[in-house]
Write an enzyme that holds these catalytic residues in place. Sequence first.
Site, mmCIF file in Angstrom:
data_model
loop_
_atom_site.group_PDB
_atom_site.id
_atom_site.type_symbol
_atom_site.label_atom_id
_atom_site.label_comp_id
_atom_site.label_asym_id
_atom_site.label_seq_id
_atom_site.Cartn_x
_atom_site.Cartn_y
_atom_site.Cartn_z
ATOM 1 N N ALA A 257 -20.286 5.593 23.137
ATOM 2 C CA ALA A 257 -20.731 6.705 23.974
ATOM 3 C C ALA A 257 -21.244 7.917 23.208
ATOM 4 C CB ALA A 257 -19.605 7.143 24.911
ATOM 5 N N GLY A 258 -20.861 8.090 21.938
ATOM 6 C CA GLY A 258 -21.273 9.293 21.229
ATOM 7 C C GLY A 258 -22.774 9.357 20.993
ATOM 8 N N PRO A 259 -23.362 10.565 21.020
ATOM 9 C CA PRO A 259 -22.723 11.863 21.224
ATOM 10 C C PRO A 259 -22.530 12.279 22.677
ATOM 11 C CG PRO A 259 -25.030 12.194 20.697
ATOM 12 C CD PRO A 259 -24.785 10.698 20.632
ATOM 13 N N GLY A 260 -22.928 11.440 23.649
ATOM 14 C CA GLY A 260 -22.535 11.707 25.020
ATOM 15 C C GLY A 260 -23.621 11.892 26.044
ATOM 16 N N LYS A 262 -26.079 9.774 27.297
ATOM 17 C CA LYS A 262 -26.132 8.693 28.294
ATOM 18 C C LYS A 262 -24.831 8.652 29.095
ATOM 19 C CE LYS A 262 -29.131 5.878 25.339
ATOM 20 N NZ LYS A 262 -28.994 6.742 24.128
ATOM 21 N N ASP A 323 -24.900 0.895 23.807
ATOM 22 C CA ASP A 323 -25.958 1.649 23.131
ATOM 23 C C ASP A 323 -25.627 1.585 21.647
ATOM 24 O OD1 ASP A 323 -28.059 3.339 22.512
ATOM 25 O OD2 ASP A 323 -26.921 5.154 22.956
ATOM 26 N N CYS A 376 -32.009 2.494 19.981
ATOM 27 C CA CYS A 376 -33.101 3.437 19.748
ATOM 28 C C CYS A 376 -33.899 2.941 18.545
ATOM 29 C CB CYS A 376 -32.554 4.838 19.514
ATOM 30 S SG CYS A 376 -33.865 6.080 19.443
#
Length: 423
Positions: A257-260, A262, A323, A376
């Site tokens: 999840a970082g940095p948050g 999405k 992700d 990404c």
Amino acid sequence: MSDPVRTIAFLVLRAVEQDDAYVNLLLPRMLAEHKVTGRDAAFATELVHGTVRQQGTYDAVIDTLSSRTIDPAVRDALRLGAHQLLSLRVPNHAAVSETVDVVRREIGHKPVGFVNAILRKVGARSLDDWIEELSAGLDPDDARSVRSSHPRWVVEAFRDALDGTDDDLDALLEADNAPPRVTLVARPGLAAPDELPGEPGRHSPFARIMADGDPGSVAAVREGRAGVQDEGSQLVALTLADAVLTGSDARWLDLCAGPGGKAALLGALAAQRGAHLVANELQHHRAELVRSSMRLLPDVEVTEHDGRAGPWDAATFDRVLVDAPCTGLGALRRRPEARWRRRPEDLATLTDLQRGLLERALELTRPGGVTVYATCSPHRAETTGIVAAVTADRDDVTVETTHQWWPHVHGTDAMFAAVLRRR
């Protein structure tokens, strides 16, 4: 500082080179510390981002003019001067003299004469003239590498991922070197898109694209009801949230999840549907960023585990986002240092991690549920290659669709997302 703008730019370049600093994190902090705002802040931003983006081209010019080994700090100063001379509307005498002054203050007197001589030669010709000379005799992709300031292996990876024409490749490389506009996201249930400045996004209903200005001046951003998030990143979250489900839709998981960004969009969407989001992040400092982005979303659980070995039971989540950590080649517009920091040999470690995370995500997804695998990066080894490797021998997973967004086509970072359904 007699010239704080150029001095800050030089110090950021040194930190990027020496300490693996990130431009987008360090530069705003230094500008705030030295109270540099307005046009000066904009100029400092262009100096740093532009110099880092174009340093491959500038290094080729510099090395043509000097056969000696150049100290890294001196090379950073030469790159900074070359950017002013070749890409900005800074008069030659000002670009040379101001850069030489930075060298004198920050490095010392010894390299001053050398820097002055090299920069005067750099400024004697235009960027187009330099590129024409440097490209003579090179094969097409080596010439592209010099012209676009991308390492050759990145040019080749983009060519493979595009599977298109030379015009497509050149358009992508050019888009990578264009400063991206700031994109905001209105978090559903917390902010309405029309209370944010800027024009509507092209793809996400929650996006607003700012023409200029500081996103920190926007009340909804300061309060956490909105955030700064590329439209491609928003599309990844929406791909997971919009996938059709039958049966339960109560438990969502963001495995990395970082940095948050999405996770915050997913958390807002989950709250509207009465679902619970678990936002997991391995690194504590990044988990703290996730907590900060979630501060207005009480029904989000932030955990800190290796996503491949977290304490969750199998087949207990309805929607799972992976992700995955990647080379970041899709975000070179925003993280220009990544093109020089990454190496082809990084792929082996990253793809092992990506496979492990996707395998774990599928294990955690209930039958009938969906997993979205995203990176990404458009590199095939990190995108369709991972999906194919993980699903090749499984008859309980269907790859429903894949998406690849591009800067030169969609105006987003080069994000990849694949929707996989557990049967």
